[in-house]
Design a protein around this motif. Structure first.
Motif, PDB file in Angstrom:
ATOM      1  N   SER A 158       0.826  -1.212   0.000  1.00 62.51           N
ATOM      2  CA  SER A 158       0.000   0.000   0.000  1.00 62.51           C
ATOM      3  C   SER A 158       0.861   1.263   0.000  1.00 62.51           C
ATOM      4  O   SER A 158       2.011   1.255   0.435  1.00 62.51           O
ATOM      5  CB  SER A 158      -0.918   0.029   1.228  1.00 62.51           C
ATOM      6  N   TRP A 159       0.241   2.317  -0.481  1.00 60.48           N
ATOM      7  CA  TRP A 159       0.884   3.626  -0.505  1.00 60.48           C
ATOM      8  C   TRP A 159       1.217   4.067   0.916  1.00 60.48           C
ATOM      9  O   TRP A 159       2.264   4.628   1.179  1.00 60.48           O
ATOM     10  CB  TRP A 159      -0.023   4.624  -1.215  1.00 60.48           C
ATOM     11  N   GLU A 160       0.325   3.798   1.861  1.00 57.98           N
ATOM     12  CA  GLU A 160       0.540   4.208   3.254  1.00 57.98           C
ATOM     13  C   GLU A 160       1.800   3.566   3.834  1.00 57.98           C
ATOM     14  O   GLU A 160       2.568   4.217   4.537  1.00 57.98           O
ATOM     15  CB  GLU A 160      -0.683   3.864   4.121  1.00 57.98           C
ATOM     16  N   GLU A 161       2.027   2.277   3.517  1.00 61.05           N
ATOM     17  CA  GLU A 161       3.241   1.598   3.996  1.00 61.05           C
ATOM     18  C   GLU A 161       4.489   2.235   3.388  1.00 61.05           C
ATOM     19  O   GLU A 161       5.477   2.452   4.082  1.00 61.05           O
ATOM     20  CB  GLU A 161       3.215   0.105   3.625  1.00 61.05           C
ATOM     21  N   ARG A 162       4.428   2.532   2.106  1.00 58.54           N
ATOM     22  CA  ARG A 162       5.566   3.174   1.433  1.00 58.54           C
ATOM     23  C   ARG A 162       5.836   4.545   2.049  1.00 58.54           C
ATOM     24  O   ARG A 162       6.973   4.913   2.305  1.00 58.54           O
ATOM     25  CB  ARG A 162       5.288   3.312  -0.064  1.00 58.54           C
ATOM     26  N   LEU A 176       9.529   2.953  -7.511  1.00 59.52           N
ATOM     27  CA  LEU A 176       9.112   3.195  -6.131  1.00 59.52           C
ATOM     28  C   LEU A 176       7.605   3.446  -6.011  1.00 59.52           C
ATOM     29  O   LEU A 176       7.056   3.366  -4.919  1.00 59.52           O
ATOM     30  CB  LEU A 176       9.877   4.385  -5.542  1.00 59.52           C
ATOM     31  N   GLU A 177       6.967   3.773  -7.129  1.00 60.70           N
ATOM     32  CA  GLU A 177       5.522   4.057  -7.159  1.00 60.70           C
ATOM     33  C   GLU A 177       5.117   5.073  -6.094  1.00 60.70           C
ATOM     34  O   GLU A 177       4.123   4.908  -5.397  1.00 60.70           O
ATOM     35  CB  GLU A 177       4.723   2.764  -6.985  1.00 60.70           C
ATOM     36  N   LEU A 178       5.899   6.135  -5.995  1.00 61.04           N
ATOM     37  CA  LEU A 178       5.616   7.166  -4.991  1.00 61.04           C
ATOM     38  C   LEU A 178       5.161   8.481  -5.604  1.00 61.04           C
ATOM     39  O   LEU A 178       4.285   9.142  -5.074  1.00 61.04           O
ATOM     40  CB  LEU A 178       6.870   7.432  -4.148  1.00 61.04           C
ATOM     41  N   VAL A 179       5.794   8.854  -6.715  1.00 57.96           N
ATOM     42  CA  VAL A 179       5.581  10.189  -7.262  1.00 57.96           C
ATOM     43  C   VAL A 179       4.114  10.458  -7.573  1.00 57.96           C
ATOM     44  O   VAL A 179       3.613  11.551  -7.339  1.00 57.96           O
ATOM     45  CB  VAL A 179       6.474  10.416  -8.506  1.00 57.96           C
ATOM     46  N   ASP A 180       3.393   9.441  -8.057  1.00 51.18           N
ATOM     47  CA  ASP A 180       1.971   9.630  -8.378  1.00 51.18           C
ATOM     48  C   ASP A 180       1.144   9.993  -7.150  1.00 51.18           C
ATOM     49  O   ASP A 180       0.058  10.551  -7.262  1.00 51.18           O
ATOM     50  CB  ASP A 180       1.381   8.359  -9.002  1.00 51.18           C
ATOM     51  N   HIS A 181       1.658   9.659  -5.970  1.00 52.97           N
ATOM     52  CA  HIS A 181       0.926   9.915  -4.732  1.00 52.97           C
ATOM     53  C   HIS A 181       1.335  11.235  -4.066  1.00 52.97           C
ATOM     54  O   HIS A 181       0.750  11.616  -3.064  1.00 52.97           O
ATOM     55  CB  HIS A 181       1.136   8.762  -3.749  1.00 52.97           C
ATOM     56  N   SER A 190       1.860  15.365  -3.835  1.00 54.18           N
ATOM     57  CA  SER A 190       1.225  16.571  -4.372  1.00 54.18           C
ATOM     58  C   SER A 190       2.115  17.087  -5.506  1.00 54.18           C
ATOM     59  O   SER A 190       3.301  16.747  -5.590  1.00 54.18           O
ATOM     60  CB  SER A 190       1.106  17.633  -3.279  1.00 54.18           C
ATOM     61  N   GLN A 191       1.551  17.901  -6.361  1.00 58.46           N
ATOM     62  CA  GLN A 191       2.323  18.437  -7.484  1.00 58.46           C
ATOM     63  C   GLN A 191       3.538  19.216  -6.985  1.00 58.46           C
ATOM     64  O   GLN A 191       4.630  19.085  -7.527  1.00 58.46           O
ATOM     65  CB  GLN A 191       1.446  19.331  -8.359  1.00 58.46           C
ATOM     66  N   SER A 192       3.367  19.990  -5.910  1.00 59.25           N
ATOM     67  CA  SER A 192       4.493  20.784  -5.404  1.00 59.25           C
ATOM     68  C   SER A 192       5.600  19.889  -4.833  1.00 59.25           C
ATOM     69  O   SER A 192       6.770  20.171  -4.995  1.00 59.25           O
ATOM     70  CB  SER A 192       4.025  21.802  -4.363  1.00 59.25           C
ATOM     71  N   ARG A 193       5.225  18.776  -4.169  1.00 57.26           N
ATOM     72  CA  ARG A 193       6.227  17.834  -3.652  1.00 57.26           C
ATOM     73  C   ARG A 193       6.970  17.151  -4.808  1.00 57.26           C
ATOM     74  O   ARG A 193       8.170  16.971  -4.773  1.00 57.26           O
ATOM     75  CB  ARG A 193       5.584  16.766  -2.764  1.00 57.26           C
ATOM     76  N   GLY A 194       6.213  16.760  -5.824  1.00 61.47           N
ATOM     77  CA  GLY A 194       6.834  16.148  -7.012  1.00 61.47           C
ATOM     78  C   GLY A 194       7.790  17.105  -7.687  1.00 61.47           C
ATOM     79  O   GLY A 194       8.904  16.727  -8.085  1.00 61.47           O
ATOM     80  N   ASN A 195       7.371  18.361  -7.810  1.00 66.59           N
ATOM     81  CA  ASN A 195       8.251  19.380  -8.397  1.00 66.59           C
ATOM     82  C   ASN A 195       9.491  19.585  -7.539  1.00 66.59           C
ATOM     83  O   ASN A 195      10.594  19.752  -8.057  1.00 66.59           O
ATOM     84  CB  ASN A 195       7.508  20.716  -8.557  1.00 66.59           C
ATOM     85  N   GLY A 196       9.304  19.574  -6.226  1.00 65.57           N
ATOM     86  CA  GLY A 196      10.439  19.737  -5.313  1.00 65.57           C
ATOM     87  C   GLY A 196      11.424  18.583  -5.429  1.00 65.57           C
ATOM     88  O   GLY A 196      12.637  18.782  -5.433  1.00 65.57           O
ATOM     89  N   LEU A 197      10.893  17.374  -5.552  1.00 67.97           N
ATOM     90  CA  LEU A 197      11.735  16.192  -5.719  1.00 67.97           C
ATOM     91  C   LEU A 197      12.563  16.316  -6.997  1.00 67.97           C
ATOM     92  O   LEU A 197      13.784  16.096  -6.990  1.00 67.97           O
ATOM     93  CB  LEU A 197      10.854  14.945  -5.767  1.00 67.97           C
ATOM     94  N   ARG A 198      11.923  16.719  -8.082  1.00 64.11           N
ATOM     95  CA  ARG A 198      12.644  16.909  -9.348  1.00 64.11           C
ATOM     96  C   ARG A 198      13.667  18.038  -9.225  1.00 64.11           C
ATOM     97  O   ARG A 198      14.756  17.946  -9.794  1.00 64.11           O
ATOM     98  CB  ARG A 198      11.660  17.167 -10.494  1.00 64.11           C
ATOM     99  N   ALA A 199      13.349  19.070  -8.468  1.00 64.32           N
ATOM    100  CA  ALA A 199      14.294  20.187  -8.283  1.00 64.32           C
ATOM    101  C   ALA A 199      15.554  19.730  -7.540  1.00 64.32           C
ATOM    102  O   ALA A 199      16.661  20.156  -7.873  1.00 64.32           O
ATOM    103  CB  ALA A 199      13.614  21.334  -7.520  1.00 64.32           C
ATOM    104  N   ILE A 200      15.392  18.850  -6.561  1.00 68.35           N
ATOM    105  CA  ILE A 200      16.552  18.325  -5.827  1.00 68.35           C
ATOM    106  C   ILE A 200      17.441  17.526  -6.774  1.00 68.35           C
ATOM    107  O   ILE A 200      18.659  17.711  -6.811  1.00 68.35           O
ATOM    108  CB  ILE A 200      16.092  17.460  -4.627  1.00 68.35           C
TER     109      ILE A 200
END
Length: 139
Positions: free
Chosen positions: A24-28, A113-118, A120-130
């Protein structure tokens, strides 16, 4: 700064293997938070504006050092989940060569990792920025 950010070696392969065991997403999500808790806190003296990663909603500081062979990174954030995301990135890039970092397929890694889809857009953008910041520093 040559110590591994986790104290022990956690690689991208370890991350993928661990996360793929969860159903599950929650476990990840909980596991990502746990990895974030394992990251050493960045010394306050290093939390300088010029070390902030632009494009992140949360504050993210990134310190990089090249020893002539490999890159070493320290990073921190003021947000728990972002610390976890930083841990995922550092697992892939810490103590690696410029060539390895340049050729590392972060898109495939994050898909595994099947995480990015879960996120928020800003968190995903932040991850890509890092990731982009690390790739620019090491280029």
């Amino acid at each position: 700064m040559s110590n591994h950010p986790f104290g022990t070696t956690i690689t991208a392969e370890t991350i993928v293997k661990t996360v793929s065991a969860f159903t599950s997403w929650e476990e990840r999500y909980r596991q990502v938070i746990m990895w974030g808790k394992q990251l050493p806190t960045l010394d306050e003296s290093l939390k300088q504006d010029q070390l902030l990663v632009s494009g992140c909603e949360s504050k993210v500081w990134l310190v990089s050092e090249f020893d002539g062979e490999c890159w070493h990174f320290q990073a921190d954030s003021d947000a728990r989940i972002v610390r976890g995301l930083i841990a995922l990135v550092l697992a892939a890039f810490h103590h690696q060569s410029s060539e390895y970092i340049k050729n590392f397929d972060t898109k495939a890694y994050f898909e595994q990792l099947e995480l990015v889809d879960h996120l928020s857009q800003s968190r995903g953008n932040g991850l890509r920025a890092i990731v982009e910041t690390i790739k620019q520093v090491t280029d």
